[in-house]
Every structure is written in structure tokens, then in C-alpha cells.
Design a protein around this motif. Structure first.
Motif, PDB file in Angstrom:
ATOM      1  N   PRO A 151       0.748  -1.361   0.055  1.00  0.00           N
ATOM      2  CA  PRO A 151      -0.022  -0.056  -0.056  1.00  0.00           C
ATOM      3  C   PRO A 151       0.815   1.339   0.122  1.00  0.00           C
ATOM      4  O   PRO A 151       2.093   1.186   0.474  1.00  0.00           O
ATOM      5  N   THR A 152       0.239   2.226  -0.455  1.00  0.00           N
ATOM      6  CA  THR A 152       1.172   3.613  -0.289  1.00  0.00           C
ATOM      7  C   THR A 152       1.194   4.276   1.036  1.00  0.00           C
ATOM      8  O   THR A 152       1.977   5.173   1.349  1.00  0.00           O
ATOM      9  N   ARG A 153       0.371   3.652   1.933  1.00  0.00           N
ATOM     10  CA  ARG A 153       0.252   4.000   3.412  1.00  0.00           C
ATOM     11  C   ARG A 153       0.795   3.035   4.275  1.00  0.00           C
ATOM     12  O   ARG A 153       0.329   2.008   4.267  1.00  0.00           O
TER      13      ARG A 153
ATOM     14  N   GLY B 255      -3.364  -0.752   9.487  1.00  0.00           N
ATOM     15  CA  GLY B 255      -3.437  -2.020   9.968  1.00  0.00           C
ATOM     16  C   GLY B 255      -4.634  -2.513   9.899  1.00  0.00           C
ATOM     17  O   GLY B 255      -5.655  -2.124   9.536  1.00  0.00           O
ATOM     18  N   ILE B 256      -4.728  -4.070  10.188  1.00  0.00           N
ATOM     19  CA  ILE B 256      -5.683  -5.084  10.328  1.00  0.00           C
ATOM     20  C   ILE B 256      -7.026  -4.164  11.332  1.00  0.00           C
ATOM     21  O   ILE B 256      -8.033  -4.324  11.001  1.00  0.00           O
ATOM     22  N   GLU B 257      -6.567  -3.488  12.144  1.00  0.00           N
ATOM     23  CA  GLU B 257      -7.522  -2.972  13.226  1.00  0.00           C
ATOM     24  C   GLU B 257      -8.219  -1.600  12.562  1.00  0.00           C
ATOM     25  O   GLU B 257      -9.062  -0.841  13.200  1.00  0.00           O
ATOM     26  N   THR B 258      -7.549  -0.861  11.802  1.00  0.00           N
ATOM     27  CA  THR B 258      -7.852   0.466  11.035  1.00  0.00           C
ATOM     28  C   THR B 258      -9.478   0.216  10.828  1.00  0.00           C
ATOM     29  O   THR B 258      -9.759  -0.515   9.962  1.00  0.00           O
ATOM     30  N   LEU B 259     -10.258   1.571  11.249  1.00  0.00           N
ATOM     31  CA  LEU B 259     -11.483   1.581  10.834  1.00  0.00           C
ATOM     32  C   LEU B 259     -11.599   2.229   9.700  1.00  0.00           C
ATOM     33  O   LEU B 259     -10.834   3.367   9.366  1.00  0.00           O
ATOM     34  N   LEU B 260     -12.778   2.005   8.880  1.00  0.00           N
ATOM     35  CA  LEU B 260     -12.789   2.676   7.476  1.00  0.00           C
ATOM     36  C   LEU B 260     -14.281   3.236   7.510  1.00  0.00           C
ATOM     37  O   LEU B 260     -15.052   2.493   7.815  1.00  0.00           O
ATOM     38  N   ILE B 261     -14.415   4.355   6.729  1.00  0.00           N
ATOM     39  CA  ILE B 261     -15.689   4.761   6.541  1.00  0.00           C
ATOM     40  C   ILE B 261     -15.553   5.712   5.507  1.00  0.00           C
ATOM     41  O   ILE B 261     -14.636   6.179   5.082  1.00  0.00           O
ATOM     42  N   ALA B 262     -16.550   5.557   4.460  1.00  0.00           N
ATOM     43  CA  ALA B 262     -16.661   6.477   3.349  1.00  0.00           C
ATOM     44  C   ALA B 262     -16.833   7.909   3.491  1.00  0.00           C
ATOM     45  O   ALA B 262     -17.784   8.277   4.531  1.00  0.00           O
ATOM     46  N   VAL B 263     -16.069   8.663   2.903  1.00  0.00           N
ATOM     47  CA  VAL B 263     -16.336  10.039   3.109  1.00  0.00           C
ATOM     48  C   VAL B 263     -17.436  10.699   2.443  1.00  0.00           C
ATOM     49  O   VAL B 263     -17.924  10.217   1.226  1.00  0.00           O
ATOM     50  N   GLY B 264     -18.513  11.408   2.833  1.00  0.00           N
ATOM     51  CA  GLY B 264     -19.461  11.947   2.378  1.00  0.00           C
ATOM     52  C   GLY B 264     -19.366  13.266   2.062  1.00  0.00           C
ATOM     53  O   GLY B 264     -18.509  13.906   2.633  1.00  0.00           O
TER      54      GLY B 264
ATOM     55  N   GLU C   6     -12.519  -6.867   8.534  1.00  0.00           N
ATOM     56  CA  GLU C   6     -13.866  -7.169   8.351  1.00  0.00           C
ATOM     57  C   GLU C   6     -14.226  -7.098   6.982  1.00  0.00           C
ATOM     58  O   GLU C   6     -14.609  -7.956   6.195  1.00  0.00           O
ATOM     59  N   ALA C   7     -13.658  -6.028   6.435  1.00  0.00           N
ATOM     60  CA  ALA C   7     -13.921  -5.779   4.770  1.00  0.00           C
ATOM     61  C   ALA C   7     -13.282  -6.871   4.083  1.00  0.00           C
ATOM     62  O   ALA C   7     -13.916  -7.436   3.057  1.00  0.00           O
ATOM     63  N   ALA C   8     -12.128  -7.132   4.455  1.00  0.00           N
ATOM     64  CA  ALA C   8     -11.544  -8.300   3.617  1.00  0.00           C
ATOM     65  C   ALA C   8     -12.151  -9.611   3.886  1.00  0.00           C
ATOM     66  O   ALA C   8     -12.320 -10.314   2.615  1.00  0.00           O
ATOM     67  N   ALA C   9     -12.595  -9.947   5.114  1.00  0.00           N
ATOM     68  CA  ALA C   9     -13.594 -11.153   5.304  1.00  0.00           C
ATOM     69  C   ALA C   9     -14.780 -11.029   4.256  1.00  0.00           C
ATOM     70  O   ALA C   9     -15.104 -12.006   3.589  1.00  0.00           O
TER      71      ALA C   9
ATOM     72  N   LYS D  35      -5.540  -4.051   2.032  1.00  0.00           N
ATOM     73  CA  LYS D  35      -4.781  -3.005   2.302  1.00  0.00           C
ATOM     74  C   LYS D  35      -4.412  -2.129   1.057  1.00  0.00           C
ATOM     75  O   LYS D  35      -4.584  -0.726   1.100  1.00  0.00           O
ATOM     76  N   VAL D  36      -3.973  -2.513  -0.109  1.00  0.00           N
ATOM     77  CA  VAL D  36      -3.698  -1.681  -1.109  1.00  0.00           C
ATOM     78  C   VAL D  36      -4.936  -0.971  -1.641  1.00  0.00           C
ATOM     79  O   VAL D  36      -4.779   0.167  -1.992  1.00  0.00           O
ATOM     80  N   LEU D  37      -6.173  -1.865  -1.852  1.00  0.00           N
ATOM     81  CA  LEU D  37      -7.268  -0.958  -2.233  1.00  0.00           C
ATOM     82  C   LEU D  37      -7.674   0.050  -1.454  1.00  0.00           C
ATOM     83  O   LEU D  37      -8.028   1.049  -1.757  1.00  0.00           O
ATOM     84  N   VAL D  38      -7.672  -0.237  -0.043  1.00  0.00           N
ATOM     85  CA  VAL D  38      -8.019   0.919   0.803  1.00  0.00           C
ATOM     86  C   VAL D  38      -7.112   2.075   0.799  1.00  0.00           C
ATOM     87  O   VAL D  38      -7.427   3.368   0.848  1.00  0.00           O
ATOM     88  N   SER D  39      -5.908   1.874   0.611  1.00  0.00           N
ATOM     89  CA  SER D  39      -4.788   2.993   0.631  1.00  0.00           C
ATOM     90  C   SER D  39      -5.237   3.743  -0.417  1.00  0.00           C
ATOM     91  O   SER D  39      -4.993   4.982  -0.754  1.00  0.00           O
TER      92      SER D  39
END
Length: 121
Positions: free
Chosen positions: A25-27, A31-40, A68-71, A81-85
Motif C-alpha cells: 500500500p502507499t500508506r 493496519g488490520i484494526e484500522t476503521l474505515l468509513i466512506a467520506v460523504g 472485516e472488509a477483507a472477510a 490494504k492496497v485497495l484501501v490505501s
């Protein structure tokens, strides 16, 4: 490729194609525990976005951890991680990493240091 029942199965090459040939990833803060949310408000992904990126963005309309997203996507965590980054870099996702908990110092060790300092007088 199809299995004996006619169902489509993925090949080993697929993760490489999904990540456009990248394995890192570029970042390095995700980590695996990182929380993700779409930017609105949501804005459209480019036409070149993969279906996995689109699915990831849909899933992240609510708070979701990377693992969770990976699962849900049934993809390796390293690939997600690459996609999220990429999605964070493009402004489509926000990644929130927790602050590590501080470990309190050992009381016995602190007492020994204090006693040692007092003996120096």
C-alpha cells in the motif's frame, strides 16, 4: 476457469490484477484494526475502478474494520490494504487507526529507581 459443477473460480493471478500489480500500500499506517468509513457526500469512482473497490466503498457506508472488509470481500488482507490505501489517497475513504494503549510502568521498577536515586545523595 470452472469447477466440475460449472461455477466460476478465481485464478492465482487475480489478486495481482485487482491491485494493478502492486503488493504494497502507499500508506504504512493502515493496519488490520484500522476503521474505515466512506467520506460523504459520496462522489463517483472513476470508470477504471474495480468491482472490489466499488464493493469496498459500499460496505464502508458504515464503520468497518479493514479485516472485516477483507472477510466480506473474501480477499487477502494484504490486497485489501492496497485497495484501501488507494481509496484513502483518492479521498473516497477515511481511515481511522486507534491510539495504542500506554502500558503503565511496573511499580516495583519505579520503586527501585527511586531508591537508587536516593542512595546517590
Amino acid at each position: 476457469m470452472s469447477d466440475p459443477e460449472g461455477e466460476y473460480t478465481d485464478r492465482a493471478l487475480r489478486p495481482y490484477v485487482i491491485s494493478r500489480g502492486r503488493s504494497r500500500p502507499t500508506r504504512n499506517t493502515i493496519g488490520i484494526e484500522t476503521l474505515l468509513i466512506a467520506v460523504g457526500p459520496p462522489h463517483d469512482l472513476p470508470v477504471s475502478a474495480t468491482r472490489e473497490e466499488r464493493a469496498l466503498l459500499r460496505m464502508c457506508r458504515r464503520l468497518l474494520s479493514l479485516v472485516e472488509a477483507a472477510a466480506h470481500l473474501q480477499l487477502p488482507v494484504s490486497l485489501v490494504k492496497v485497495l484501501v490505501s488507494d481509496l484513502v489517497d483518492s479521498g473516497h475513504l477515511s481511515a481511522r487507526s486507534g491510539v495504542p494503549q500506554a502500558v503503565p510502568p511496573d511499580r516495583q521498577l519505579l520503586q527501585e529507581v527511586l531508591d537508587g536515586l536516593r542512595r546517590l545523595r
